[in-house]
Scaffold this active site. Structure first.
Site, PDB file in Angstrom:
ATOM      1  N   ARG A  16       1.798  -0.895 -42.640  1.00 17.57           N
ATOM      2  CA  ARG A  16       2.359  -1.775 -41.525  1.00 17.57           C
ATOM      3  C   ARG A  16       3.524  -1.132 -40.918  1.00 17.57           C
ATOM      4  NH1 ARG A  16       6.977  -3.951 -39.655  1.00 17.57           N
ATOM      5  NH2 ARG A  16       7.738  -4.454 -41.848  1.00 17.57           N
ATOM      6  N   ASP A  17       4.768  -1.022 -41.601  1.00 15.77           N
ATOM      7  CA  ASP A  17       6.002  -0.262 -40.857  1.00 15.77           C
ATOM      8  C   ASP A  17       5.288   1.170 -40.476  1.00 15.77           C
ATOM      9  OD1 ASP A  17       8.594  -0.016 -39.938  1.00 15.77           O
ATOM     10  OD2 ASP A  17       9.395  -1.241 -41.412  1.00 15.77           O
ATOM     11  N   HIS A  20       4.122   2.268 -37.093  1.00 19.15           N
ATOM     12  CA  HIS A  20       5.013   2.593 -35.905  1.00 19.15           C
ATOM     13  C   HIS A  20       4.981   3.873 -35.558  1.00 19.15           C
ATOM     14  CE1 HIS A  20       6.544  -1.279 -35.059  1.00 19.15           C
ATOM     15  NE2 HIS A  20       7.131  -1.689 -36.425  1.00 19.15           N
ATOM     16  N   SER A 170      16.838  -3.833 -40.326  1.00 16.47           N
ATOM     17  CA  SER A 170      15.707  -3.333 -39.364  1.00 16.47           C
ATOM     18  C   SER A 170      16.374  -2.114 -38.697  1.00 16.47           C
ATOM     19  CB  SER A 170      15.377  -4.469 -38.356  1.00 16.47           C
ATOM     20  OG  SER A 170      15.335  -5.518 -38.981  1.00 16.47           O
ATOM     21  N   HIS A 199      14.904  -5.228 -47.355  1.00 13.23           N
ATOM     22  CA  HIS A 199      14.023  -4.339 -46.542  1.00 13.23           C
ATOM     23  C   HIS A 199      14.875  -3.403 -46.078  1.00 13.23           C
ATOM     24  CE1 HIS A 199      10.630  -3.325 -43.770  1.00 13.23           C
ATOM     25  NE2 HIS A 199      11.725  -2.846 -43.116  1.00 13.23           N
ATOM     26  N   HIS A 201      15.801   0.590 -44.113  1.00 10.45           N
ATOM     27  CA  HIS A 201      15.586   1.886 -43.231  1.00 10.45           C
ATOM     28  C   HIS A 201      16.424   2.905 -43.645  1.00 10.45           C
ATOM     29  CE1 HIS A 201      11.859   0.744 -40.625  1.00 10.45           C
ATOM     30  NE2 HIS A 201      12.684  -0.862 -40.773  1.00 10.45           N
ATOM     31  N   TYR A 290      17.098  -1.430 -33.302  1.00  8.87           N
ATOM     32  CA  TYR A 290      15.928  -1.810 -34.005  1.00  8.87           C
ATOM     33  C   TYR A 290      15.210  -0.424 -34.257  1.00  8.87           C
ATOM     34  CZ  TYR A 290      11.960  -5.027 -34.801  1.00  8.87           C
ATOM     35  OH  TYR A 290      10.737  -5.719 -35.538  1.00  8.87           O
TER      36      TYR A 290
END
Length: 342
Positions: A16-17, A20, A170, A199, A201, A290
């Protein structure tokens, strides 16, 4: 708190991520290879959708190689132990998308909003609970709100029926002290039976450290991705996080060697470009932007001759958030015009 012996649920973001950096062009064969590898490694929950969630296929976010129905319908029947989740952002995904996901066998729905806009999630969270789905409230760009604001938004999602609330970094902006403060505060404010997730990054290389701090602060669900495949410099790299958990005595149920093999043998060869902290991804974390804006900024750089990192700094200055992808080109064009004829 001591974490030795604590059991957590790791939630994989690769499909899913990871869409990108793949510009949403994963093939069904790639989906199958990754999903079955993760399942065999013992990963209990795997997210599968367009990078921007159910219904994300659009001019604004990008058209995928296949529909959400095709991706989900391909992956779900292959899994022996793992369950599948789907992301839904109100305004992009609809209740019809939610019902479709349920009908296809999706176990977990994650309803995502900006961290100050939880009120737009009521319809989707309420329906998901009526459908007896594992229902998660997903507060994005959590660095944009202080602990008290996050508490109020988390409680709203909980009141709508969410049985788990996520603090979502995010932008990969948060440092461990901030993660500790915010996850601890939200954990203390929620009902004991409501789970807490994190979550991360990796834009400032804090993905693993922040995830560990979140577990120490009461989180029981942690997002990560094989080889870190995700927006920006990627998500918390799953195989590294599993290794750290093993060292700390945190129980994940994931086989480290099998997880390494999925990352190294399947996911890395899929990458269109290395997932690393390059100068532009670093700016995402530095300026609090983001993470999925990265490739949009790189495309605007080629079109307007303004460096991606300067564009990202400007987006951070403007306080732009997920859903404003169409404004990235506008910002780049304005910056280029200010410098003279394009």
């Amino acid at each position: 708190m001591t974490v030795k012996g604590k059991r957590i649920t790791v939630h994989d973001m690769t499909l899913r991520d990871g869409m990108h950096p793949k510009r949403h062009q994963m093939t069904l064969d790639q989906m199958k290879a990754v999903a079955t590898g993760l399942d065999a490694a013992g990963v209990p929950l795997i997210e599968v959708t367009h990078g921007d969630g159910l219904g994300g296929a659009s001019v604004n976010y990008g058209f995928p190689a296949h529909t959400d129905e095709e991706y989900l319908g391909t992956v779900i029947p292959l899994l022996k132990l793992a369950k599948v989740s789907a992301l839904l952002i109100p305004g992009i995904g609809t209740v019809d998308h939610l019902r479709m996901a349920k009908d296809l066998g999706v176990h977990t729905i994650r309803v995502a909003t900006h961290c100050t806009e939880a009120d737009v999630s009521e319809q989707h969270i309420s329906l998901a609970r009526q459908l007896e789905m594992d229902t998660v409230g997903f507060l994005m760009m959590a660095h944009k709100a202080d602990s008290q604001r996050l508490i109020s938004q988390a409680r709203l999602m909980e009141s709508y029926g969410a049985n788990c609330i996520y603090i979502t970094d995010s932008a990969g902006y948060m440092l461990p002290a901030e993660v500790k403060e915010k996850t601890s505060a939200v954990r203390a404010a929620l009902r004991p039976e409501t789970e807490l997730g994190f979550h991360g990054h990796h834009n400032l290389a804090m993905g693993v450290a922040n995830s560990v701090v979140a577990v120490e602060s009461g989180a029981t669900r942690i997002d990560a991705a094989a080889a870190g495949l995700g927006a920006g410099a990627g998500n918390t790299p799953m195989e590294v996080f599993i290794a750290v958990c093993n060292r700390m005595g945190i129980a994940t149920g994931v086989d480290l060697f099998k997880m390494q093999d999925v990352a190294e043998d399947i996911v890395v060869p899929m990458m269109d470009h290395p997932i690393r902290i390059d100068r532009d991804a670093l700016i995402l974390g530095y300026a609090g932007v983001y993470s999925s804006f990265l490739l949009f900024a790189k495309r605007a750089e080629k079109k307007y001759g303004v460096s991606a990192r300067e564009i990202l700094i400007e987006l951070g200055r403007r306080g732009m958030v997920g859903g404003q992808e169409d404004m990235i080109e506008d910002a780049a064009m304005t910056m280029a015009k200010a410098r003279g004829p394009i």
